[in-house]
Design a protein around this motif. Structure first.
Motif, short mmCIF file in Angstrom:
data_model
loop_
_atom_site.label_atom_id
_atom_site.label_comp_id
_atom_site.label_asym_id
_atom_site.label_seq_id
_atom_site.Cartn_x
_atom_site.Cartn_y
_atom_site.Cartn_z
N GLU A 130 0.83 -1.18 0.00
CA GLU A 130 0.00 0.00 0.00
C GLU A 130 0.88 1.25 0.00
N ILE A 131 0.51 2.23 -0.80
CA ILE A 131 1.27 3.47 -0.90
C ILE A 131 0.63 4.51 0.02
N LEU A 132 1.40 5.02 0.95
CA LEU A 132 0.92 6.03 1.88
C LEU A 132 1.33 7.40 1.37
N ILE A 149 -6.46 11.63 8.50
CA ILE A 149 -7.52 12.38 7.84
C ILE A 149 -8.84 11.68 8.19
N HIS A 150 -9.72 12.39 8.87
CA HIS A 150 -10.93 11.80 9.41
C HIS A 150 -12.15 12.02 8.52
N ILE A 207 -10.91 6.84 9.40
CA ILE A 207 -9.73 7.48 8.85
C ILE A 207 -9.39 6.87 7.49
N TYR A 208 -8.75 7.65 6.64
CA TYR A 208 -8.26 7.15 5.36
C TYR A 208 -6.92 6.46 5.61
N ALA A 236 -15.56 16.36 -3.15
CA ALA A 236 -15.66 15.04 -3.76
C ALA A 236 -15.72 13.98 -2.66
N PRO A 237 -16.49 12.90 -2.87
CA PRO A 237 -16.68 11.90 -1.82
C PRO A 237 -15.55 10.87 -1.77
N ASP A 238 -14.33 11.35 -1.55
CA ASP A 238 -13.19 10.45 -1.46
C ASP A 238 -12.06 11.15 -0.71
#
Length: 203
Positions: A29-31, A66-67, A80-81, A167-169
């Motif tokens: 996974e890329i953070l 990021i919440h 959180i993302y 945007a929803p992301d």
């Protein structure tokens, strides 16, 4: 037992140790680290009064996550993302923007200024909310007080409560919250400069 049969357990053991060479592994996974974006070249106020800026937040905002909330499903749960985060706590990033506009930390020479102010910012809301799976908005709530250090007098105070669609992301959260942080920092710079008669040209 034949030689080939006795070698079979050894083959399984080697395959287990070297499984990554036999089966495709999941991509790491890329953070991604985010800040509030570049500062504008004309942002610094040349004649700003000397102000020491302090910023803090409620405990749940003290980290770099990021919440977001799913208001339509479970409004009390905070998510959180996993693959995105702030490069520093949001209050720290907000303070950096305000300090930049005010010319960073004042440099005192042999003759100190006749007055020094302290701007204290408290961040209490900074997240993304989903009203439906494909509809979201971001929120920022923060308050600030400007003190005269010599007397402890409160010169001015202000609370900002900002909201806008996004945007929803994760990218929508980052972009939207960064824009709200820009608006909040501009408001707090005006608060710090207005009491000393300095005209703020705007963000």
């Amino acid at each position: 037992m034949t030689k080939s049969a006795s070698a079979f357990p050894l083959i399984l053991m080697v395959a287990g140790l070297a499984g990554c060479s036999l089966f495709p592994s999941r991509a790491p996974e890329i953070l991604t680290d985010h800040d509030f974006g570049p500062l504008r070249a004309h942002a610094v106020l040349a004649d700003a009064p000397p102000v020491i800026v302090r910023a803090k937040s409620l405990p749940w905002l003290s980290g770099t996550t990021i919440h977001y909330r799913l208001l339509y499903k479970d409004p009390t749960a905070l998510h959180i993302y996993a693959q995105n985060r702030w490069v520093a706590p949001p209050a720290t990033l907000l303070k950096a923007r305000v300090r930049w506009r005010l010319g960073a930390m004042p440099a005192f020479g042999a003759q100190p200024p006749s007055h020094i102010d302290r701007l204290v910012i408290v961040l209490s809301r900074f997240d993304q909310d989903f009203t439906a799976p494909h509809h979201a908005f971001v929120r920022l709530t923060a308050s600030a007080r400007l003190y005269d250090i010599a007397t402890g007098q409160v010169l001015a105070r202000q609370t900002v409560n900002l909201r806008q669609s996004c945007a929803p992301d994760a990218q929508g959260a980052v972009t939207g919250l960064s824009e709200l942080a820009r608006q909040a920092s501009a408001a707090f710079v005006r608060l710090a400069t207005h009491s000393r008669g300095v005209k703020d040209p705007g963000p």
